[in-house]
Design an enzyme around this catalytic site. Sequence first.
Site, PDB file in Angstrom:
ATOM      1  N   TYR A  53       0.367  -1.930  -0.161  1.00 59.00           N
ATOM      2  CA  TYR A  53       0.089   0.245   0.039  1.00 59.00           C
ATOM      3  C   TYR A  53       0.888   0.784   0.133  1.00 59.00           C
ATOM      4  O   TYR A  53       1.872   1.609   0.543  1.00 59.00           O
ATOM      5  CB  TYR A  53      -1.053   0.327   1.538  1.00 59.00           C
ATOM      6  CG  TYR A  53      -1.603   1.179   1.296  1.00 59.00           C
ATOM      7  CD1 TYR A  53      -2.574   1.016   0.088  1.00 59.00           C
ATOM      8  CD2 TYR A  53      -1.789   2.171   2.125  1.00 59.00           C
ATOM      9  CE1 TYR A  53      -3.976   2.748   0.124  1.00 59.00           C
ATOM     10  CE2 TYR A  53      -2.469   3.177   2.384  1.00 59.00           C
ATOM     11  CZ  TYR A  53      -3.829   3.569   1.580  1.00 59.00           C
ATOM     12  OH  TYR A  53      -4.172   4.384   1.367  1.00 59.00           O
ATOM     13  N   ASP A  88       9.123   2.951  -0.173  1.00 57.86           N
ATOM     14  CA  ASP A  88       7.867   3.608   0.887  1.00 57.86           C
ATOM     15  C   ASP A  88       8.566   3.199   2.054  1.00 57.86           C
ATOM     16  O   ASP A  88       7.994   2.084   2.422  1.00 57.86           O
ATOM     17  CB  ASP A  88       6.622   3.191   0.681  1.00 57.86           C
ATOM     18  CG  ASP A  88       5.692   3.901   1.036  1.00 57.86           C
ATOM     19  OD1 ASP A  88       6.198   4.169   2.551  1.00 57.86           O
ATOM     20  OD2 ASP A  88       4.295   3.584   0.713  1.00 57.86           O
ATOM     21  N   LYS A  90       4.092   9.607   8.300  1.00 51.82           N
ATOM     22  CA  LYS A  90       3.433   9.349   9.543  1.00 51.82           C
ATOM     23  C   LYS A  90       4.305  10.159  10.582  1.00 51.82           C
ATOM     24  O   LYS A  90       4.136  10.789  10.890  1.00 51.82           O
ATOM     25  CB  LYS A  90       3.389   7.314   9.666  1.00 51.82           C
ATOM     26  CG  LYS A  90       1.948   6.708   8.735  1.00 51.82           C
ATOM     27  CD  LYS A  90       1.513   5.416   8.746  1.00 51.82           C
ATOM     28  CE  LYS A  90       0.661   5.699   8.095  1.00 51.82           C
ATOM     29  NZ  LYS A  90       0.066   4.345   6.939  1.00 51.82           N
TER      30      LYS A  90
HETATM   31  C1  LIG Z   1      -0.235   5.111   5.799  1.00 46.01           C
HETATM   32  C2  LIG Z   1       0.559   4.841   4.327  1.00 46.01           C
HETATM   33  C3  LIG Z   1       0.794   5.469   3.046  1.00 46.01           C
HETATM   34  C4  LIG Z   1      -0.020   6.556   2.829  1.00 46.01           C
HETATM   35  O1  LIG Z   1      -0.054   7.201   3.868  1.00 46.01           O
HETATM   36  P1  LIG Z   1      -1.334   8.548   4.482  1.00 46.01           P
HETATM   37  O2  LIG Z   1      -0.551  10.030   5.007  1.00 46.01           O
HETATM   38  O3  LIG Z   1      -2.224   8.370   4.645  1.00 46.01           O
HETATM   39  O4  LIG Z   1      -1.718   8.940   2.849  1.00 46.01           O
HETATM   40  C5  LIG Z   1       2.137   4.802   2.090  1.00 46.01           C
HETATM   41  N1  LIG Z   1       2.195   4.438   2.388  1.00 46.01           N
HETATM   42  C6  LIG Z   1       2.669   3.502   3.107  1.00 46.01           C
HETATM   43  C7  LIG Z   1       3.563   2.523   3.463  1.00 46.01           C
HETATM   44  C8  LIG Z   1       1.620   3.251   4.079  1.00 46.01           C
HETATM   45  O5  LIG Z   1       1.461   2.719   5.684  1.00 46.01           O
END
Ligand SMILES: *Cc1c(COP(=O)(O)O)cnc(C)c1O
Length: 410
Positions: free
Chosen positions: A139, A234, A262
């Site tokens: 994701y 990511d 985050k």
């Molecule tokens: C939460 C998340 C995102 C997206 O971040 P948002 O601030 O919710 O848009 C992207 N990549 C990873 C791995 C995530 O866990």
Amino acid sequence: MTKSRVLATELFPGGVNSPVRAYLAVGGEPPVLVRGEGACVWDDRGRRYIDYVGAFGPLVLGHANRAVVEAIKNAADAGGSFGVTGPGEVRLAELITERMPSIERLRFVNSGTEAAMSALRVARAATGRDLVIKFEGGYHGHADSLLVEAGSGAATLSIPGSAGVAAPVAAQTLVAAYNDLASVEAQLERHRGKVAAVIVEPVAANMGVIVPAPDFLPGLRELTSREGALLIFDEVITGFRVAPGGAQELYGVRPDLTVLGKIIGGGLPVGAYGGRADLMDMVAPVGPVYQAGTLSGHPVVMAAGEATLRGLTPDVYERLEAAGERLAAGLDLEGAGVARVGSLLTLFFREPAPRDFGEAKASNTAAFARFFHRMLDHGVILPPSQFEAWFISAAHDRAVIDATIEAAAA
Ligand SMILES: *Cc1c(COP(=O)(O)O)cnc(C)c1O
């Protein structure tokens, strides 16, 4: 249902502002949470719970950490956004680049979604190629081109490819299997000279936690370099959580670009992308890749992020690791396996813990739902899906971990 819950279901689709918050996969109604402190949260009836949601990742120091709250108050007192670069942005960026040396230059945005989307734009511009490889169950936020075989809520709700994404856009995204280098190599060979980047969660955390096999990340580095494609980590979840320098430090692999979010916002909305200076100089106003944001680098958010990173001392990482180790060892359930990296873990109702999305999907989600509610009854809140990571914070001390283990055994 409380009046506010009834109103929420009328006002928001499914009563939520992010689908992962709905209890569709486990059934029932989420508690109405009104306060958090340390490892715990309280509902509107004064009931206390041990929390493993941690706002889905950012709250590595726990709820309402005093230093973070003070930093937010002070920044808010000093006024809002000024529309020029400020010292708070510089300080947070320095902390990030010191701890993640692969990030020579970066840009703050407002969410992980924006950061991943923008990193892909840079990769496409830098390579002059259109295709991108992601992993099943990975994701990277909800930008159109990344909602292909996506994890997190999309996996929980069985929406692997979202409606509303134009077919030609989805077709630019190729999919490989996590921990399966041969599947990446096959895509790179089939589309030789056309793949701009491989984007990966170095520790997969949105199909539940999946630990990378020892050769996986080094193999991705080698394959992408050989094929002239960029490697994008990511680290929205893993960044500053699994090690001071994130998964790239823990596994010793240097990506070309990194996506953050985050933790670097200390619980407020944030994202960032960065990496090699030559790549980041593709971004406007220096280069031709346009990307902008009215509230990007907001002083209040920067202050919360800075206080959080400063709070992440070597001693805290030791405590996070010890807490994770103790919890993983204590979760000894029939037919279940734990996957863990530091303070990130998932209890899979499947044994052994999965190595990819296919195996994760074979977990007994009904057993997870029963376990989830048993834990809730015993005062422990878990993320409401088999396909999410549990987040341990620095405030999860030995007593909290032991109470969790007791609840799981009850
Ligand atoms: C939460 C998340 C995102 C997206 O971040 P948002 O601030 O919710 O848009 C992207 N990549 C990873 C791995 C995530 O866990």
